[in-house]
Structures are given as C-alpha cells and as structure tokens.
Design a protein around this motif. Structure first.
Motif, PDB file in Angstrom:
ATOM      1  N   GLY A 183      40.889  43.570  34.130  1.00 55.28           N
ATOM      2  CA  GLY A 183      39.843  43.352  35.116  1.00 55.28           C
ATOM      3  C   GLY A 183      38.758  42.417  34.616  1.00 55.28           C
ATOM      4  N   GLY A 184      39.097  41.396  33.888  1.00 56.33           N
ATOM      5  CA  GLY A 184      38.088  40.421  33.448  1.00 56.33           C
ATOM      6  C   GLY A 184      38.354  39.969  32.032  1.00 56.33           C
ATOM      7  N   LYS A 185      37.479  39.091  31.543  1.00 54.64           N
ATOM      8  CA  LYS A 185      37.681  38.565  30.188  1.00 54.64           C
ATOM      9  C   LYS A 185      37.376  39.649  29.167  1.00 54.64           C
ATOM     10  N   THR A 186      38.303  39.860  28.264  1.00 56.63           N
ATOM     11  CA  THR A 186      38.051  40.780  27.164  1.00 56.63           C
ATOM     12  C   THR A 186      38.531  40.090  25.894  1.00 56.63           C
TER      13      THR A 186
ATOM     14  N   GLN B 134      50.505  34.144  33.561  1.00 55.96           N
ATOM     15  CA  GLN B 134      50.789  33.689  32.189  1.00 55.96           C
ATOM     16  C   GLN B 134      49.810  34.358  31.207  1.00 55.96           C
ATOM     17  N   PRO B 135      50.018  34.211  29.894  1.00 56.59           N
ATOM     18  CA  PRO B 135      49.279  35.031  28.930  1.00 56.59           C
ATOM     19  C   PRO B 135      47.760  35.059  29.085  1.00 56.59           C
ATOM     20  N   VAL B 136      47.122  33.911  29.309  1.00 58.86           N
ATOM     21  CA  VAL B 136      45.655  33.962  29.406  1.00 58.86           C
ATOM     22  C   VAL B 136      45.240  34.784  30.627  1.00 58.86           C
ATOM     23  N   GLY B 137      45.896  34.493  31.749  1.00 56.06           N
ATOM     24  CA  GLY B 137      45.556  35.202  32.975  1.00 56.06           C
ATOM     25  C   GLY B 137      45.984  36.658  32.931  1.00 56.06           C
ATOM     26  N   ALA B 138      47.106  36.934  32.253  1.00 57.35           N
ATOM     27  CA  ALA B 138      47.670  38.285  32.289  1.00 57.35           C
ATOM     28  C   ALA B 138      46.699  39.315  31.726  1.00 57.35           C
ATOM     29  N   PHE B 139      46.134  39.016  30.561  1.00 59.35           N
ATOM     30  CA  PHE B 139      45.230  40.007  29.961  1.00 59.35           C
ATOM     31  C   PHE B 139      43.970  40.176  30.819  1.00 59.35           C
ATOM     32  N   GLU B 140      43.513  39.088  31.435  1.00 56.61           N
ATOM     33  CA  GLU B 140      42.343  39.192  32.310  1.00 56.61           C
ATOM     34  C   GLU B 140      42.658  40.051  33.517  1.00 56.61           C
ATOM     35  N   GLU B 141      43.824  39.813  34.085  1.00 58.95           N
ATOM     36  CA  GLU B 141      44.245  40.546  35.280  1.00 58.95           C
ATOM     37  C   GLU B 141      44.324  42.046  34.982  1.00 58.95           C
ATOM     38  N   LEU B 142      44.983  42.378  33.877  1.00 55.36           N
ATOM     39  CA  LEU B 142      45.210  43.798  33.584  1.00 55.36           C
ATOM     40  C   LEU B 142      43.941  44.494  33.132  1.00 55.36           C
TER      41      LEU B 142
END
Ligand code: PHE
Length: 592
Positions: free
Chosen positions: A87-90, A77-85
């Motif tokens: 490679g971490g919190k940005t 989902q959106p919060v996890g997706a950006f982290e996944e792509l």
C-alpha cells in the motif's frame, strides 16, 4: 479474468502453457549452455551436479514460487509489486529497484556474449573451420616431412607431460587453498629477492602461520615432484619405444589439433579484441530483443518463445544424439553423473548455489514480472516445478552435448569460459564433413537460448516504465534497449583495452565484463533473492498468499513456508558471508 484485464488494462499471456514456455525461455539461456558446463568442468563434474540439484530444489524452486506468487498477486513488475502489496512506498521497494538495476547490468554483458553467438552462427554458415582445418593439415604435413625423429619424439613427450602437469595443477589446487598459495608465492618472491636466502627464510618463518603454510605447501610440492619424475621416465620410455608409424600418426594428430586450436583461438581473439565488432553484434541482438518486446507480452514474447523453445529443444536433442554415438560419450556421462568427492572443493558448493539464481532468472524480478502477466489463481506450484525442471533438464543436456564432443576430441572439460567459442569449434573442425552442420546447430541454439532470456531482462526494465510511468510499450522497449546498449559499450570493449577503459583491469583486478557479471550475478541476485524470500516468508500477508495457492494441499504450502522462511535465507546468507570473506569454507573444511 477478463474483467480484471479490462480493469487494469494489463496484458496477459494467452495460455498457461505460453507462460511456462516464456518463463522457461527466460531461465534457459547462456547460463545453461555456456556457464553451467564450464563451471561443472571446473568443479570436477559428478558431485557438483548433485549439489547443484539440491540447491535448485532447496533454494531455487521455493524462491521461484515466491516470485511468481508476488508478481501474480500484485499484477506489477518488481518496483510496483512491493508498493502495491504494501500500500505505498516502503523499504521493500528498494528490492524492486535493485531488480531493475540488476536487469540492466546483466543484459548489458549478456548482449555481448549473445552477439558473439550470432557472429558464430554466421561464421558456421560460411564454414569458417574449413580453411582453418586445411591450413593446419598443411602445416602438420610440413612438420612431419621436415622435423628429425628426435624432435618429433620430444614433441610428443612434451605434449604428454603438459597434459599430466595440468592434471597435477588441479590436484594442487584442491590441496592448497588460494590464501595459502598467495602467502607461499609472496614468501618465495621475498626469499628469492634476498641476498641471503637462508637468513630471509629464517626471518620470515618466525611467523607461525606462515611457517605452517610453507611446510604444508612444500611437502605437497615435494610429493608432486617425485610423482612427476616417475611419470616423466614412464612417458619417455613409452614414446621412445613406439614404432615410427605410430609416432607419425600420434604426432600428426597432436600437431594438427594444436594448430587448429591455436587458429580457432585467434579467430575468437579477433572478435574479442575488436570492441567495435562485438558492439555491432550486440547492437543487432539488442534490436531483435527490442523488436520482440515492443510486440507485446502475448503477441511478442509469448509467440517468440512458442517458436524458439521447441526449436531449441529439438536442436539440443539432436546434438546430444550425435554425442551419444561418439567415443567420448561414456566418459562424459560418468564425468557428469558419478559423484567423486575428491574432485570438488567446498567453495564449489557455494558456486552451485550462486549459479542457481542466475540460471533460474531469480532475484531480480524477471519471474515476478512474467508472473504478473498471469491472471489465473491456480497452478502456481506446478508451473514453478515445470519451469525449474525444464531449466535443469536443458542444463544437463547441455553437458551431455558438450562433454562427449570435448572428450572425444581431446579437450579438457575445464577449459573455462572459452569452452564454447574455442573447444567446440575445434571439435567441429576435426569432425570435418558434418561438422559445419553441427556448428550451425550449436551456435544457433546458443543464440535462441540467449534471445529468450534477454527478452525477460528487457521486459523487467521496460515494464517499469510502462506500469509506473505510463509509457507506451514500444517507447519503453526502445528506451531501455538504447540505455542498456550504452551500458554494454565497455563490456563490448572488454578485450580491447587500447580503445576504452585501459586501466580497468589493473585497477579492479578483473576486466569490466567480469566486474559487472560478478557484481550482478554474485551480489545483486543472491541479495535480491534473500529479500524476496524474507518478504514472501515473513512479510507478505497470509491472505494474499493463500489466495494464490488455494489449489494445493496445506502440507505442501506449509513445507514451502518453512523452506522460504528458514532454509533458503540461511543458505543464501552463508553464500554472502563467504563472499564478504568473513569465512572461507575451503579453509574451514580443511581444518575439520
Ligand atoms: N537465466 C538466464 C540464463 O541462464 C539469465 C538470466 C538471469 C535471465 C536473470 C533473466 C534474469 O542465462
């Protein structure tokens, strides 16, 4: 595919068609059936619809592709997706967070209107318009039996003139911008408060800009007045010239309609101003939504949409078919499809663009989340096209369902948000026999459409808890439902300021309901859409993108890349700038 499923433990759609139906279910909602027809009405039909279609193609479709692409690549989902792509919190995680927040906010007012649709479905089943129609008929007979001829004539004249005045007002709105109108109203108020109006005028008009505005507005008002005088004489002559029989018939029709409308308005008012009742329906609706989402992606959402979506389509087709045999059908078709530039204000273009986000469920990660439950790596463009097509088709069908009925029963297409809860029951009451069935179909349709959209709104928030916090699905669905319902309380009490948030309207300039709708639909979705477009166009690694679109010709991919990088962001920025008030397109176009 199966391997991946095991590896991540993530649920997936059973079939590609199931995904398309669920996503189309998310897209097709109150936005299509309640909002689109009335903003089309307010913006004069035809050209607005054409521009809306262009916005859908240039901004909606490309961002839809981007969202599904990101969700499918990240399987989150959106919060996890950006982290996944990444490679971490940005900083991009903020876009995901805004999506989850927007989901909460939209769902909180969505459940209130959806609850009303449930209430009206039940009201239709008990045939609530029948007593209304009966009372109105009795009161009309009384009026005709007791009123003298002159007051009946005057009644009819006033009615006709009021219709004309309404048309005049919308003309006026097009010629004079909101800012000019406000300035003029201030000017008039100040002049009329002054002891020496002439002197007051002279003093205020030393301001050059104000002077221009006043000259412009007064000239147009003058024109309108002359026009009105001519019309008034005409109407008076017409009405006094008709036979008694015709007079009685026309008075009967007008009076009855007026009474029914007033009573239908009272019925809606009773619900709207009773916060507890609105909340009760919102609660029931939310319980249903939570139940389906708790059932799972495939066993809950996909299965529900497989039943609800075809039913919805059948319902809307039945209603359009009914409309096609009504006297107002040709007028409705030409209203919706014939572009007339004089009926559209430039800011209507921006409204069309803004609505593209809401209606396609874009900008807050709903499509991303639904996309993340897909494991296939093919068919992305076709799916996005199909979802967009279905959503647009239903929006247009909704116009062809509502306008023939409103036109045939003497309603204005510009009736605003009350259109479906007041104009439609009025028409159903006038239809008499059969009206009850149509009413059940119509409000049932609204309810189904709202339900399939609410599922996706709740899913975005719930899947965050499931993916990121390891909650079980039923727990996550329940918790999100309860929290959203709490946020929904002030929206349910929007029309009931004695109980809650009494001064909200005065402080914010609009009710709580409108405030949160405005915040989410006009700000968060376009802003979220902009971030998603920029991310997909400029930041997302090319390798990941190409993995998702292996099956399409390269020119198509390049075309999408161009639109998502340049065209879509540019258009959204224009919308946002207009909203910040940096420029006023109506003003700009008028100056050109
Ligand atoms: N698209 C839905 C409608 O048209 C509303 C919605 C917006 C649903 C955003 C999900 C996400 O009513």
């Amino acid at each position: 595919m199966a391997g991946q499923q095991k590896e991540t433990g993530r649920s997936h759609w059973k079939s590609r068609f199931g995904f398309v139906l669920a996503a189309a279910g998310s897209a097709v909602g109150l936005g299509n059936i309640w909002k689109f027809p009335y903003i089309t009405g307010e913006n004069g039909g035809g050209l607005f619809v054409l521009i809306y279609l262009v916005c859908i193609l240039l901004v909606g479709l490309p961002i839809m592709i981007a969202e599904i692409m990101i969700g499918r690549a990240a399987q989150k989902q959106p919060v996890g997706a950006f982290e996944e792509l990444n490679g971490g919190k940005t900083i991009w995680s903020a876009a995901g967070w805004m999506g989850v927040l927007a989901g909460f906010i939209i769902l909180s007012f969505y459940v209130v209107v959806a609850g009303w649709s449930m209430d009206y479905t039940l009201k239709s089943i008990v045939n609530f318009t029948q007593p209304i129609e009966k009372e109105a008929a009795a009161e009309t007979d009384l009026f005709i039996a007791t009123a003298d001829m002159e007051s009946m004539q005057n009644y009819l004249i006033d009615k006709r003139l009021a219709d004309q005045a309404r048309m005049g007002e919308s003309l006026l709105e097009r010629e004079i911008s909101k800012r000019q109108m406000d300035a003029f109203a201030r000017f008039q108020a100040a002049v009329s408060a002054a002891e020496d109006p002439e002197e007051a005028r002279r003093r205020l008009l030393t301001d050059e800009e104000l002077q221009q505005t006043v000259t412009h507005v007064e000239a147009i008002q003058q024109q309108m007045q002359e026009l009105r005088k001519g019309i008034e004489e005409q109407v008076r002559a017409d009405v006094t010239g008709i036979s008694d029989e015709t007079l009685f018939r026309q008075v009967r029709m007008e009076k009855r309609r007026e009474l029914v409308l007033a009573k239908v308005g009272v019925t809606f008012g009773n619900l709207y101003t009773n916060g507890w009742q609105s909340l009760m329906w919102a609660f029931l609706f939310m319980a249903l939504t939570v139940g389906v989402v708790a059932g799972g992606v495939s066993a809950g959402i996909e299965r529900a949409c497989q039943i609800l979506m075809p039913t919805l389509f059948a319902l809307i087709c039945t209603m359009v078919l009914y409309g096609a045999f009504q006297s107002g059908f040709p007028a409705a078709v030409s209203f919706v499809f014939s572009p007339d530039p004089s009926r559209l204000k430039p800011s209507g273009v921006l409204e069309a663009l803004g609505h593209a986000f809401f209606t396609l469920s874009l900008g807050m990660g709903a499509m991303m989340t639904y996309g993340s439950y897909q494991s296939a790596k093919t068919g992305l463009f076709q799916e996005a096209l199909m979802i967009t097509f279905l959503d647009t088709l239903i929006a247009l069908l909704a116009c062809l369902m509502i306008f023939p009925i409103t036109f045939s029963y003497g309603q204005e297409p510009t009736a605003g948000p009350g259109l479906v809860f007041m104009s439609m029951p009025l028409a159903f009451a006038e239809i008499g026999t059969g009206g009850m069935l149509l009413s059940i179909l119509f409000f049932g349709l609204l309810f189904f459409a709202a339900l399939t959209s609410a599922l996706s709104l709740l899913e975005v928030c719930a899947s965050y808890l499931i993916d990121q916090k390891d909650w079980s699905r039923p727990q996550a669905a329940l918790a999100t439902g309860v929290i959203t319902l709490l946020v929904a309380v002030p929206s349910a009490f929007d029309g009931d300021p004695d109980t809650l948030l009494g001064t909200w309207h005065a402080d914010y300039g609009k009710g709580f309901f409108d405030t949160v709708d405005h915040l989410a639909s006009n700000w968060m979705l376009p802003l979220g859409g902009l971030l998603i477009a920029v991310y997909a166009g400029w930041v997302m690694p090319r390798k990941l993108q190409e993995a998702e679109v292996k099956d399409i010709p390269s020119w198509m991919f390049q075309g999408w890349l161009f639109v998502i990088r340049i065209v879509a962001p540019a258009l959204v920025v224009v919308v946002l700038l207009q909203k910040v008030g940096i420029f006023d397109v109506d003003e700009l176009v008028r100056r050109l």
